[in-house]
Scaffold this motif. Structure first.
Motif, PDB file in Angstrom:
ATOM      1  N   MET A   1       0.849  -1.185   0.000  1.00 41.04           N
ATOM      2  CA  MET A   1       0.000   0.000   0.000  1.00 41.04           C
ATOM      3  C   MET A   1       0.889   1.241   0.000  1.00 41.04           C
ATOM      4  O   MET A   1       1.618   1.485   0.955  1.00 41.04           O
ATOM      5  CB  MET A   1      -0.868  -0.033   1.257  1.00 41.04           C
ATOM      6  N   LEU A   5      -1.920   6.345  -1.565  1.00 37.30           N
ATOM      7  CA  LEU A   5      -3.174   5.606  -1.430  1.00 37.30           C
ATOM      8  C   LEU A   5      -3.849   5.916  -0.100  1.00 37.30           C
ATOM      9  O   LEU A   5      -5.042   6.186  -0.035  1.00 37.30           O
ATOM     10  CB  LEU A   5      -2.878   4.115  -1.542  1.00 37.30           C
ATOM     11  N   TYR A  63      -5.855   9.119  -2.001  1.00 39.00           N
ATOM     12  CA  TYR A  63      -6.836   8.164  -2.525  1.00 39.00           C
ATOM     13  C   TYR A  63      -6.451   7.677  -3.913  1.00 39.00           C
ATOM     14  O   TYR A  63      -7.205   7.865  -4.874  1.00 39.00           O
ATOM     15  CB  TYR A  63      -8.235   8.782  -2.550  1.00 39.00           C
ATOM     16  N   ASP A  64      -5.283   7.098  -4.008  1.00 38.22           N
ATOM     17  CA  ASP A  64      -4.902   6.492  -5.275  1.00 38.22           C
ATOM     18  C   ASP A  64      -4.836   7.518  -6.402  1.00 38.22           C
ATOM     19  O   ASP A  64      -5.143   7.221  -7.542  1.00 38.22           O
ATOM     20  CB  ASP A  64      -5.917   5.390  -5.639  1.00 38.22           C
TER      21      ASP A  64
END
Lengths: 478, 236
Positions: A1, A5, A63-64
């Motif tokens: 992760m 992200l 958020y990506d």
């Protein structure tokens, strides 16, 4: 992760605002009596809290890569929050007087604000669309909020149907862009379009559709048809809200999208924006002349103002973006102030909306007439009021980019526009009229006086505002 | 071998029940065949390895949509016989349109050619060693969590909007008040009357006093308990 992200704290203001919105909703449902006023105060508190949190969050992608916080988004979000606070403040007394003082009103404004904040922070076409829908859906409901009033219901329905059409155009454009670039990420699209010569016709069509969908949201000609009817039919506080924060959000979105991912296609979309801008300025100036209803007049005025703001976008430079941001900052205060005066137009327990109803205000209520004169002169662009600086910086950008036509048409339409703004002042001071309006509530006086001060004294603190706008523009283009 | 057999069983039952959905005389039977069709389609999804879609099909379509259909069919008074009127008359036209569509589809799919490198261009849709439920969950709740939450907010606003624009507080609406029901005492609703041997009971004796007008208007709110009490009981 990876880091981008899970960087969820960047959206802390939005998260806090939506949670407070739900808390206010819960509070309103559980508490049985007299909920409108308290819910409005809570909403203002929540909006202030979001503003404070904004200064505490950092910058970057989250958020990506779908969400971005940079000086540009922060500047616009602060303007949006200011517009929303003014909107809630203006609504309290009007709603109570008209019997629509329900607690859902501030909740919907809070939700619309969340949508707008997501819009200006969007770094992905999907985020953009969802933010836009959250904002639009809340405002459709707000426009029809006085549901027993035929005109309000009509305004809501009209706005909804045409808004859905605009969403359809926008979505179609997005699918084309996604199909031809293979990504929805703004960064990815920008990289994919680094060589404009490779842009296919399908992609250009997609960009045009997206531009059309967003032009609807800023009510630029030729997608302005809904504006006068919705402005006139919607409850006046909703009109006031509609003319401030959502305009800032939609314009910010347009800026981010056009100079960001589609920045390399400047040559392709520039002509289109110039056309929209000229048409909006002309229609705003000419359409307003024959109006008798002051809300309709404000609708045409807002179409014209969006035309001026689009000049900055057409330039497509740092100066241009800076000009748009200054224009928006100036515009929301002028507009909120003017609507505070319009909301004070009550006679015999009813709101009156005719321009002729303002006759004699100069004698019956000199303070209010004075404030209205300040807003009208400012909208006309008379120095040293704030509206002058707004126009100055967009015209400056146009001249620097060599777009003389745009600047000249802008100046000419400002002169035409000055006619109907000054006419209002003439009606207030020189026409014999009825007795004055009913005593105005304190909230309206505060909003009108505060906006009036900002408009009047903008020259004193213009430098920091312009510095912030400059930093924001550099963040977007840099 | 078993998978192939299962496929043909599911497919055959699916086609059969789908045909019956359209042709059954009783609309309730139609809906029941629709449910059967959903179950068989779910079976086909399972065979294809899409267990999440299979579950969704059963939970959402059978559990919610089909039940809703059933309610609608039972509640609405639709004359299905009249709807079917003239089916013989329209059948040739319908069949012609169907055949044309079929020929068009066949010509499209017959001439369909895949780019040789298209398989490589396809994004990694199903990651290896992860069940597709987990892969979907990862996509929805990790990568797109922001979008998921905003979509939730959009739905919330839609709900608020529907309530704001349509709900009217009717003064005459009868709501259940649990607190009032629980607080109801026997004496409020029941009067015990001693009746002497061989004596009659006059009406005035067992009818309890009418409550205050304001309370009387609210009386039906009491729900089930209240109704029993409006007729005083006679004991013995």
């Amino acid at each position: 992760m990876n880091g981008t992200l899970m960087n969820w704290t960047l959206a802390l203001p939005e998260i806090a605002l939506s949670l407070s919105g739900m808390a206010i909703l819960l509070f309103g449902v559980l508490r049985k009596e007299e909920r409108g006023f308290l819910a409005s105060m809570l909403a203002i508190g929540a909006l202030l809290l979001a503003g404070v949190l904004m200064t505490a969050t950092g910058a970057g992608h989250a958020y990506d890569g779908q969400f971005v916080v940079d000086p540009f988004s922060v500047a616009l979000k602060l303007l949006i929050l200011a517009g929303a606070i003014l909107g809630v403040a203006l609504s309290v007394d009007y709603n109570r007087a008209e019997g629509i003082g329900r607690f859902e009103f501030p909740v919907l404004i809070v939700m619309a604000t969340v949508g707008m904040m997501v819009m200006v922070s969007a770094a992905n076409l999907m985020t953009l669309y969802l933010g836009l829908e959250l904002q639009s859906l809340s405002i459709y409901v707000l426009a029809a909020f006085a549901r027993d009033n035929l005109r309000s219901a009509e305004a809501g329905l009209k706005y909804f149907v045409l808004g859905a059409l605009a969403s359809g155009l926008l979505l179609y454009g997005m699918t084309l862009v996604y199909g031809f670039t293979g990504t929805m990420d703004f960064v990815g699209i920008a990289t994919g379009l680094a060589d404009p010569a490779q842009a296919s016709a399908g992609l250009i069509v997609g960009v045009v559709f997206i531009l059309a969908g967003l032009a609807f949201k800023v009510s630029a000609v030729p997608f302005h048809m809904w504006t006068p009817d919705v402005y006139e039919g919607a409850p006046t506080p909703v009109t006031a809200f509609l003319s401030t924060a959502p305009k800032v959000a939609a314009m910010g979105l347009l800026l981010r999208l056009m100079v960001g991912p589609f920045g390399h296609l400047l040559a392709q979309w520039q002509g289109l924006v110039v056309l929209i801008s000229i048409a909006s300025m002309l229609l705003g100036a000419l359409g307003a002349i024959g109006q008798r209803n002051i809300k309709r007049l404000m609708a045409y005025s807002s179409i014209g103002h969006m035309g001026y703001a689009l000049i900055g976008l057409a330039a497509g430079t740092v100066t241009g973006v800076r000009g748009v941001l200054v224009y928006l900052a100036v515009y929301i205060f002028m507009s909120a102030g003017a609507f505070a005066v319009i909301l004070a137009m009550r006679r015999g327990g009813r709101a009156v909306e005719g321009i002729a109803d303002l006759a004699g205000l100069g004698r019956s209520d000199p303070a209010l007439a004075m404030l209205m004169s300040v807003f009208m002169f400012s909208m006309a662009g008379i120095p040293p009021l704030s509206g002058f600086f707004g126009k100055l910086y967009v015209f400056l950008a146009a001249v620097q980019s060599g777009m003389w036509t745009l600047a000249i048409i802008g100046v000419l339409t400002s002169v035409v526009g000055a006619f109907y703004y000054v006419r209002i002042i003439k009606v207030m001071y020189f026409d014999a009229g009825e007795t004055g309006f009913a005593a105005r509530p304190a909230t309206l006086s505060i909003v009108a006086a505060g906006s009036g001060l900002v408009t009047l004294l903008f020259a004193l603190f213009a430098a920091p505002v312009i510095a912030v706008a400059e930093a924001a523009a550099r963040a977007l283009l840099g | 071998m078993i998978a192939t057999l299962a496929f043909y069983v599911f497919a055959a039952v699916l086609l059969g029940s789908a045909a019956l959905v359209v042709s059954a005389r009783n609309p309730v039977h139609s809906v029941l065949f629709l449910i059967l069709a959903f179950f068989n389609a779910a079976g086909l999804f399972l065979l294809a390895g899409a267990e999440f879609l299979a579950m969704i099909l059963v939970i959402v379509y059978v559990g919610a949509v089909a039940v809703l259909f059933l309610f609608v069919v039972m509640m609405l008074d639709i004359d299905f016989a009249r709807l079917r009127e003239g089916i013989q008359r329209y059948a040739p036209v319908g069949a012609t349109v169907g055949v044309i569509l079929l020929v068009e589809l066949a010509s499209v799919f017959g001439g369909w050619q895949l780019l040789p490198q298209s398989a490589a261009l396809r994004g990694a849709v199903a990651p290896a060693a992860v069940s597709n439920t987990a892969a979907l969950g990862d996509l929805l709740y990790t990568h797109n969590v922001l979008l998921f939450q905003i979509a939730g907010l959009v739905l919330l606003v839609a709900m608020i909007g529907a309530i704001v624009l349509t709900l009217r507080e009717r003064k005459a609406s009868r709501r259940q008040s649990a607190a009032r029901q629980v607080a109801q005492r026997v004496e409020d609703t029941l009067v015990l009357v001693k009746v002497g041997l061989g004596a009659a009971v006059t009406e005035a004796e067992f009818q309890r006093k009418l409550p205050e007008p304001a309370v009387a208007a609210a009386e039906p709110h009491g729900g089930g308990h209240g109704h029993g009490g409006t007729h005083a009981a006679e004991v013995r």
